[in-house]
Every structure is written in structure tokens, then in C-alpha cells.
Design an enzyme around this catalytic site. Structure first.
Site, PDB file in Angstrom:
ATOM      1  N   ARG A 299      11.240  -7.356   3.044  1.00  0.00           N
ATOM      2  CA  ARG A 299      11.247  -5.894   3.074  1.00  0.00           C
ATOM      3  C   ARG A 299      12.392  -5.357   3.935  1.00  0.00           C
ATOM      4  O   ARG A 299      12.682  -5.876   5.000  1.00  0.00           O
ATOM      5  CB  ARG A 299       9.909  -5.397   3.626  1.00  0.00           C
TER       6      ARG A 299
ATOM      7  N   ARG B  91      -8.560   1.599  10.019  1.00  0.00           N
ATOM      8  CA  ARG B  91      -8.163   0.216  10.224  1.00  0.00           C
ATOM      9  C   ARG B  91      -9.174  -0.523  11.092  1.00  0.00           C
ATOM     10  O   ARG B  91      -9.002  -1.711  11.339  1.00  0.00           O
ATOM     11  CB  ARG B  91      -6.808   0.208  10.923  1.00  0.00           C
TER      12      ARG B  91
ATOM     13  N   ARG C  61      12.171  -3.851   9.807  1.00  0.00           N
ATOM     14  CA  ARG C  61      11.288  -3.330  10.846  1.00  0.00           C
ATOM     15  C   ARG C  61      11.036  -4.405  11.888  1.00  0.00           C
ATOM     16  O   ARG C  61      10.898  -5.575  11.557  1.00  0.00           O
ATOM     17  CB  ARG C  61       9.945  -2.927  10.228  1.00  0.00           C
TER      18      ARG C  61
ATOM     19  N   LYS D 241       0.831  -1.205   0.000  1.00  0.00           N
ATOM     20  CA  LYS D 241       0.000   0.000   0.000  1.00  0.00           C
ATOM     21  C   LYS D 241       0.868   1.258   0.000  1.00  0.00           C
ATOM     22  O   LYS D 241       0.602   2.201  -0.729  1.00  0.00           O
ATOM     23  CB  LYS D 241      -0.905   0.053   1.246  1.00  0.00           C
TER      24      LYS D 241
ATOM     25  N   ARG E 172       0.037  -9.477  13.058  1.00  0.00           N
ATOM     26  CA  ARG E 172      -0.537  -8.430  12.212  1.00  0.00           C
ATOM     27  C   ARG E 172      -1.593  -8.987  11.276  1.00  0.00           C
ATOM     28  O   ARG E 172      -2.613  -8.347  11.033  1.00  0.00           O
ATOM     29  CB  ARG E 172       0.572  -7.753  11.405  1.00  0.00           C
TER      30      ARG E 172
HETATM   31  P1  ADP Z   1       1.464  -2.303   7.634  1.00  0.00           P
HETATM   32  O1  ADP Z   1       0.280  -1.818   6.862  1.00  0.00           O
HETATM   33  O2  ADP Z   1       2.592  -2.733   6.771  1.00  0.00           O
HETATM   34  O3  ADP Z   1       1.123  -3.292   8.697  1.00  0.00           O
HETATM   35  P2  ADP Z   1       1.778   0.336   8.834  1.00  0.00           P
HETATM   36  O4  ADP Z   1       3.042   1.047   8.603  1.00  0.00           O
HETATM   37  O5  ADP Z   1       0.554   0.828   8.143  1.00  0.00           O
HETATM   38  O6  ADP Z   1       2.094  -1.165   8.478  1.00  0.00           O
HETATM   39  O7  ADP Z   1       1.450   0.285  10.406  1.00  0.00           O
HETATM   40  C1  ADP Z   1       2.395  -0.136  11.334  1.00  0.00           C
HETATM   41  C2  ADP Z   1       1.776  -0.202  12.716  1.00  0.00           C
HETATM   42  O8  ADP Z   1       1.319   1.108  13.111  1.00  0.00           O
HETATM   43  C3  ADP Z   1       0.536  -1.069  12.854  1.00  0.00           C
HETATM   44  O9  ADP Z   1       0.838  -2.422  13.034  1.00  0.00           O
HETATM   45  C4  ADP Z   1      -0.132  -0.440  14.073  1.00  0.00           C
HETATM   46  O10 ADP Z   1       0.516  -0.820  15.262  1.00  0.00           O
HETATM   47  C5  ADP Z   1       0.128   1.021  13.859  1.00  0.00           C
HETATM   48  N1  ADP Z   1      -0.961   1.673  13.111  1.00  0.00           N
HETATM   49  C6  ADP Z   1      -0.869   2.247  11.880  1.00  0.00           C
HETATM   50  N2  ADP Z   1      -2.052   2.742  11.486  1.00  0.00           N
HETATM   51  C7  ADP Z   1      -2.935   2.473  12.477  1.00  0.00           C
HETATM   52  C8  ADP Z   1      -4.320   2.706  12.680  1.00  0.00           C
HETATM   53  N3  ADP Z   1      -5.067   3.333  11.748  1.00  0.00           N
HETATM   54  N4  ADP Z   1      -4.884   2.291  13.826  1.00  0.00           N
HETATM   55  C9  ADP Z   1      -4.168   1.676  14.777  1.00  0.00           C
HETATM   56  N5  ADP Z   1      -2.862   1.402  14.665  1.00  0.00           N
HETATM   57  C10 ADP Z   1      -2.232   1.797  13.522  1.00  0.00           C
END
Ligand code: ADP
Ligand code: ZN
Length: 207
Positions: free
Chosen positions: A121, A88, A154, A13, A165
Site C-alpha cells: 500500500r 474497534r 504509512r 475497508k 496491528r
Molecule cells: P487500518 O484499519 O488499516 O489498521 P485505520 O486507518 O483504520 O487503519 O487506523 C489507523 C490507526 O488509527 C489505528 O491503528 C489506531 O491507532 C487508530 N484508530 C483508528 N480507529 C480507531 C478506533 N476506533 N479506536 C482506536 N484507535 C483507532
């Protein structure tokens, strides 16, 4: 155009959103990136979020909702935006239901593809540029092409966290597909191809 990118972790994404942002000239808003900035700067919010993020768990809704609402009020969002990683949860979506969304691009792939992709990654520790050891390879192993920073994995890209996740995604985020389907906003996109193929499909989905 106001766009939401939906899809499991690691599906690409962020990469697609970055390219789309350039192409359409509208900002890419990624809650994950915003949170990681807070972690890097050791803000109060960052300190609280870090252990949840490292374990692959969501940070509390109120934290991200406040962050996003502030961001969407910026002038540069007037002509549109790309939301990546938000909403989310259904609760998060309800919190922005007064903001008009034009399209929700739902990127899909099997768990196998996702796990493979996340484990390959690497991220630049200095500038944050995202590499993939097969598709977006650095010229010099372990170092960033753009700034020579060291490439890291990461914490939440390690195997235990990936599992968590995916579980969180299925439980909390996947229900958003039906939520937006009922509003007739969903466009499905196959995310199992190369980053270039994926971007072309995303672009088509919003055109
Ligand atoms: P990915 O989509 O690759 O899992 P992101 O970079 O979008 O990773 O998110 C990393 C982390 O940040 C998530 O696992 C969560 O802990 C937190 N996070 C990001 N966006 C949200 C959200 N909208 N609500 C709650 N936690 C979030
Ligand atoms: Zn770099």
C-alpha cells in the site's frame, strides 16, 4: 442505511467504503482518516495519537468515541452512514448502542493476504488517495495520478507495526464479530479478491 464495516487492518475497508459511499450517497466515516488529519495538522489530539498509531496500537476509547459521536450528529448522517474503523472494541460498540445499525459487513482474509496487501500500500502525501502497487497502480511510479503528490508508505504499514496491528485486531476487535452476530447483524464477505471483486461482494451484502 447505517452500515458498519468490520475487518482486519489493510483488508480494503477504506477503499470499499469510499466506493459504497458514492454509490449509496451516504457519508464514509473513517476514524483512522480523522485521526491522521489531526496528526497532519498537529492538533493536541493528533500529537497524542501519533506515536500510538505509528506503533500500531489503538488510541484511547474516549478520544475516538467523542470524535464519532460529534460526527454522527451531523445532518449529512441523517440518511445513513458507513462506519470504517469504528467500533474497534466492545466498549466502543456499547457507546453507540443507542444508534441503530442495519448491517455489519465482516470482511475476512488470511494473515498472509493482509500482510502482503498492507506492505504494497502507498498513500498520496498530498490528497490521501490510496494506491496498491499491484491492484491500484499509479501511472508514474512514486507519484499520485490525481495531484502529482509524492506517494509514501504509512508508518504503521511497516513490518513491525503490521504485526502489532494484527495482534491488536485479534485481541480487541475480533470479539465484535460475535457481539454483532448475537444481534443478527453480521454478513460475512471474502476480502481476498481484487478491490473490484471485494466491492461487488460488499455491495451485495448491504443490498
Ligand atoms: P487500518 O484499519 O488499516 O489498521 P485505520 O486507518 O483504520 O487503519 O487506523 C489507523 C490507526 O488509527 C489505528 O491503528 C489506531 O491507532 C487508530 N484508530 C483508528 N480507529 C480507531 C478506533 N476506533 N479506536 C482506536 N484507535 C483507532
Ligand atoms: Zn494525490
Amino acid at each position: 442505511m447505517n452500515i458498519v464495516l468490520l475487518g482486519p487492518p489493510g483488508i480494503g475497508k477504506g477503499t470499499a467504503a469510499g466506493k459504497l459511499s458514492k454509490k449509496l450517497g451516504i457519508p464514509h466515516i473513517a476514524t483512522g482518516d480523522m485521526l491522521r488529519e489531526n496528526v497532519a495538522q498537529k492538533t493536541e489530539l493528533g500529537v497524542k495519537a501519533k506515536s500510538l498509531m505509528d506503533r500500531g496500537l489503538l488510541v484511547p476509547d474516549d478520544v475516538v468515541i467523542e470524535m464519532i459521536k460529534e460526527k454522527l450528529q451531523n445532518d449529512d448522517c441523517k440518511n445513513g452512514f458507513i462506519l470504517d474503523g469504528f467500533p474497534r472494541t466492545i466498549n466502543q460498540a456499547e457507546e453507540i448502542k443507542d444508534i441503530k445499525i442495519d448491517k455489519v459487513v465482516n470482511i475476512q482474509a488470511s494473515d498472509e493476504v493482509i500482510v502482503e496487501r498492507i506492505s504494497r500500500r502507498r498513500v498520496c502525501s498530498k490528497c490521501g488517495f490510496i494506491y496498491h502497487l499491484d491492484f491500484i497502480k499509479p501511472n508514474r511510479e512514486g507519484f499520485c495520478d490525481k495531484c502529482s503528490g509524492i506517494l509514501n508508505q504509512r508508518e504503521d504499514d511497516k513490518p513491525e507495526a503490521i504485526k502489532e496491528r494484527l495482534k491488536v485486531y485479534r485481541e480487541k476487535t475480533e470479539p465484535l464479530i460475535n457481539y454483532y452476530k448475537e444481534k443478527d447483524l453480521i454478513v460475512d464477505v471474502d476480502g481476498s479478491g481484487t478491490p473490484e471483486e471485494e466491492f461487488e461482494l460488499v455491495l451485495k451484502a448491504v443490498s
